[in-house]
Design a protein around this motif. Sequence first.
Motif, PDB file in Angstrom:
ATOM      1  N   GLU A 398      16.340  -9.221  40.423  1.00  0.00           N
ATOM      2  CA  GLU A 398      15.322  -9.054  41.460  1.00  0.00           C
ATOM      3  C   GLU A 398      15.163  -7.576  41.792  1.00  0.00           C
ATOM      4  OE1 GLU A 398      16.281 -11.541  44.798  1.00  0.00           O
ATOM      5  OE2 GLU A 398      15.823 -13.371  43.664  1.00  0.00           O
ATOM      6  N   GLU A 399      13.961  -7.204  42.181  1.00  0.00           N
ATOM      7  CA  GLU A 399      13.734  -5.801  42.535  1.00  0.00           C
ATOM      8  C   GLU A 399      13.021  -5.713  43.882  1.00  0.00           C
ATOM      9  OE1 GLU A 399      11.004  -3.507  40.206  1.00  0.00           O
ATOM     10  OE2 GLU A 399       9.844  -5.264  39.631  1.00  0.00           O
ATOM     11  N   PRO A 400      13.210  -4.589  44.588  1.00  0.00           N
ATOM     12  CA  PRO A 400      12.591  -4.436  45.909  1.00  0.00           C
ATOM     13  C   PRO A 400      11.087  -4.217  45.814  1.00  0.00           C
ATOM     14  CG  PRO A 400      13.799  -2.446  45.307  1.00  0.00           C
ATOM     15  CD  PRO A 400      14.071  -3.444  44.232  1.00  0.00           C
ATOM     16  N   PHE A 401      10.361  -4.864  46.698  1.00  0.00           N
ATOM     17  CA  PHE A 401       8.909  -4.695  46.787  1.00  0.00           C
ATOM     18  C   PHE A 401       8.550  -4.058  48.124  1.00  0.00           C
ATOM     19  CE2 PHE A 401       6.098  -6.688  43.579  1.00  0.00           C
ATOM     20  CZ  PHE A 401       7.066  -6.997  42.643  1.00  0.00           C
ATOM     21  N   VAL A 402       7.443  -3.326  48.134  1.00  0.00           N
ATOM     22  CA  VAL A 402       6.963  -2.730  49.379  1.00  0.00           C
ATOM     23  C   VAL A 402       5.523  -3.155  49.639  1.00  0.00           C
ATOM     24  CG1 VAL A 402       8.431  -0.685  49.185  1.00  0.00           C
ATOM     25  CG2 VAL A 402       6.114  -0.624  48.256  1.00  0.00           C
ATOM     26  N   ARG A 403       5.151  -3.091  50.913  1.00  0.00           N
ATOM     27  CA  ARG A 403       3.736  -3.196  51.246  1.00  0.00           C
ATOM     28  C   ARG A 403       3.255  -1.765  51.459  1.00  0.00           C
ATOM     29  NH1 ARG A 403       4.057  -6.089  55.482  1.00  0.00           N
ATOM     30  NH2 ARG A 403       3.953  -8.051  54.368  1.00  0.00           N
ATOM     31  N   ASP A 422      -1.793  -0.568  37.359  1.00  0.00           N
ATOM     32  CA  ASP A 422      -0.921  -0.062  36.306  1.00  0.00           C
ATOM     33  C   ASP A 422       0.537  -0.059  36.757  1.00  0.00           C
ATOM     34  OD1 ASP A 422      -0.257   1.253  33.849  1.00  0.00           O
ATOM     35  OD2 ASP A 422      -0.034   3.107  35.012  1.00  0.00           O
ATOM     36  N   LYS A 423       0.734   0.092  38.064  1.00  0.00           N
ATOM     37  CA  LYS A 423       2.083   0.102  38.627  1.00  0.00           C
ATOM     38  C   LYS A 423       2.511  -1.302  39.072  1.00  0.00           C
ATOM     39  CE  LYS A 423       2.772   4.642  38.591  1.00  0.00           C
ATOM     40  NZ  LYS A 423       3.880   5.240  37.833  1.00  0.00           N
ATOM     41  N   ARG A 424       1.906  -2.297  38.512  1.00  0.00           N
ATOM     42  CA  ARG A 424       2.249  -3.699  38.775  1.00  0.00           C
ATOM     43  C   ARG A 424       1.948  -4.120  40.220  1.00  0.00           C
ATOM     44  NH1 ARG A 424       7.772  -4.910  38.108  1.00  0.00           N
ATOM     45  NH2 ARG A 424       8.519  -2.773  37.978  1.00  0.00           N
ATOM     46  N   GLY A 425       0.941  -3.511  40.806  1.00  0.00           N
ATOM     47  CA  GLY A 425       0.601  -3.808  42.197  1.00  0.00           C
ATOM     48  C   GLY A 425      -0.260  -5.055  42.340  1.00  0.00           C
ATOM     49  N   ILE A 426      -0.211  -5.642  43.537  1.00  0.00           N
ATOM     50  CA  ILE A 426      -1.053  -6.796  43.856  1.00  0.00           C
ATOM     51  C   ILE A 426      -1.901  -6.400  45.054  1.00  0.00           C
ATOM     52  CG2 ILE A 426      -1.059  -9.240  44.506  1.00  0.00           C
ATOM     53  CD1 ILE A 426       2.034  -9.084  43.605  1.00  0.00           C
ATOM     54  N   THR A 441      -4.504  -2.228  50.960  1.00  0.00           N
ATOM     55  CA  THR A 441      -3.130  -2.684  51.117  1.00  0.00           C
ATOM     56  C   THR A 441      -2.688  -3.342  49.811  1.00  0.00           C
ATOM     57  OG1 THR A 441      -3.592  -3.080  53.428  1.00  0.00           O
ATOM     58  CG2 THR A 441      -1.560  -4.016  52.564  1.00  0.00           C
ATOM     59  N   PHE A 442      -1.597  -2.857  49.264  1.00  0.00           N
ATOM     60  CA  PHE A 442      -1.050  -3.386  48.018  1.00  0.00           C
ATOM     61  C   PHE A 442       0.397  -3.812  48.214  1.00  0.00           C
ATOM     62  CE2 PHE A 442      -4.521  -1.504  45.656  1.00  0.00           C
ATOM     63  CZ  PHE A 442      -4.558  -2.247  44.468  1.00  0.00           C
TER      64      PHE A 442
END
Length: 594
Positions: A398-403, A422-426, A441-442
């Motif tokens: 698992e890896e840390p995600f940020v808003r 490109d940075k795997r953002g949503i 907001t990503f």
Amino acid sequence: MKHIRNFCIIAHIDHGKSTLADRLLEFTQTVSDRDMQAQLLDDMDLERERGITIKSHAIQMNFVYNDETYVLNLIDTPGHVDFSYEVSRAIAACEGALLVVDAAQGIEAQTISNLYLAIGHDLEIIPVLNKIDLPSALPEEVSDQIVDLIGCERDSIIRASAKAGIGINEILQAIVERIPAPKGDPQAPLQALIFDSVYNTFRGIEVLFRVYNGEIKKGDKVKFVNTKREYDADEIGVLKLKQEARDTISTGNVGYLISGIKEAREVKVGDTITHVTRSGPAIQGFENVKPMVFAGIYPVDTSEFEDLRAAMEKLQLNDAALIWEPETSAALGFGFRCGFLGMLHMEIVQERLEREFDMTVITTVPSVQFHAYTTKDEMTKVNAPSDMPEPNYIDHVEEPFVRAQMISKAEYIGPIIALCMDKRGILKNQVYLTTDRVELTFELPLAEIVFDFFDRLKTISRGYASLDYELIGFRPSHLVKLDILLNGEKVDALSAIVHRDKAYDWGKRLCEKLRELLPRQQFEIAIQAAIGTKVIARETVKALRKNVLAKCYGGDISRKRKLLEKQKKGKKRMRQVGNVEIPQEAFMAVLKLE
Ligand code: GTP
């Protein structure tokens, strides 16, 4: 209490916070002109050079209003996303905030997130439009933005120029008129919030606090609620230009405490000071700050390991956020695995080691913390690629995600969205703040934004976009460990943890980059990238044919010596791995992969 006002300044970097603070101090004659130095509140050299207020401080001024003297406590807040927890504690110590917005730049993401923090704490917001002296100022447009954002009356916005000294009196009057006096019960048990600590070589740690309830007296026996440590309040006082000792700091006021504390680590920002007997409860919102970025720091000269340890220990005295532990690397020898709040914090530590302690260090590829699960619920914290279990033992990672919040001119949203994808953002949200400014907001993996993300964001938006982010938790991800081998030998300090879909591309580009960076030697060097035992990319550095001296035929000895010395110097930041010499840049090459 009726005559106290506690406030902070919320501003984006370079919008003029320090300059405005200087003006307020001048106007209230807290400093005489003679003492006045530009940007008084930034007292570290480094801070001044970088123009960033790294550590928050506080200063008290007196202001006469309608013939009554008011005590105004200005609590300084750091302006960078690495230090957002400190900002939140400084805000918690205030009843009001000056929202300083550059009239030529408009509102930025960092300003907004700090503003939301302030509104969340019910602070009274005084909007200040700064730099109205600039020809490029757009006061009407930026006033619209401010009205949209905080829903204030248009004429409550104060137009000012910190540089030219316009609007300063008006700001001070607004502080008295609009910001409420502190509340609190002087009879209740002591509750004081620690919002900062400052290191002093001679006196140890000075703890800065704001009294919520009760009062603190010189000589009191006090306790820090969260760390449970007890101290004698040897000296308390208020911060003017210098410290002024007092016998009592009463409800609502801001002060400092000195009690022989030697290390910054002992004092946690956000903790509560109370009395040992008749103690009050903890003030809400305490958090232990956690490092977000990890990297190895090694001495270039292996014999300097103990010196480096001594330097790290000294640094830690006044940098509570820095953590480290000894680490060994096959490639680099003995060094330290360090945890930082972010990339800026890492750069600051590296620079201070070099400047204040004269150390030459090699820093390895920074990484975030991953969680590797060997079974469904057995987890290993991976702070360095070498901590990663072997692939066949891993259940999942698992890896840390940020808003992340980004604000930009509308014309740049295309490239920004492309960058984030490109940075795997949503993409989570897209809001037009005005017709021309958009807030995106990503959700993004932290690992993808800690390195060069901010620089790239600035480049594609011509400096217009601003960024702020907060951690939202860990999520499963397909991550693999990528190793680099030089002539068949694994260089552990060049390993990295990357997403599976990017591993091939990453490996290929890293090999190419290393081929450029590795100096040619007497023999051929094979550069390989591998996942486990599988080689995914390969490059070769050709052997050098002649040695450097071959160039100087004839007997010019001094010329020869010069060349040899030049070669020796070039070696300073080199590391020998097996039979291959690796320059420092190679260890950081990963950061510069486009
Ligand atoms: P950090 O400490 O990095 O957060 O920056 P800051 O917000 O404190 O900004 P600072 O006060 O250092 O000002 C940034 C730059 O803007 C400096 O070069 C100042 O001289 C300039 N500046 C500040 N206020 C004004 C103003 O009212 N007008 C003009 N023209 N320039 C200003």
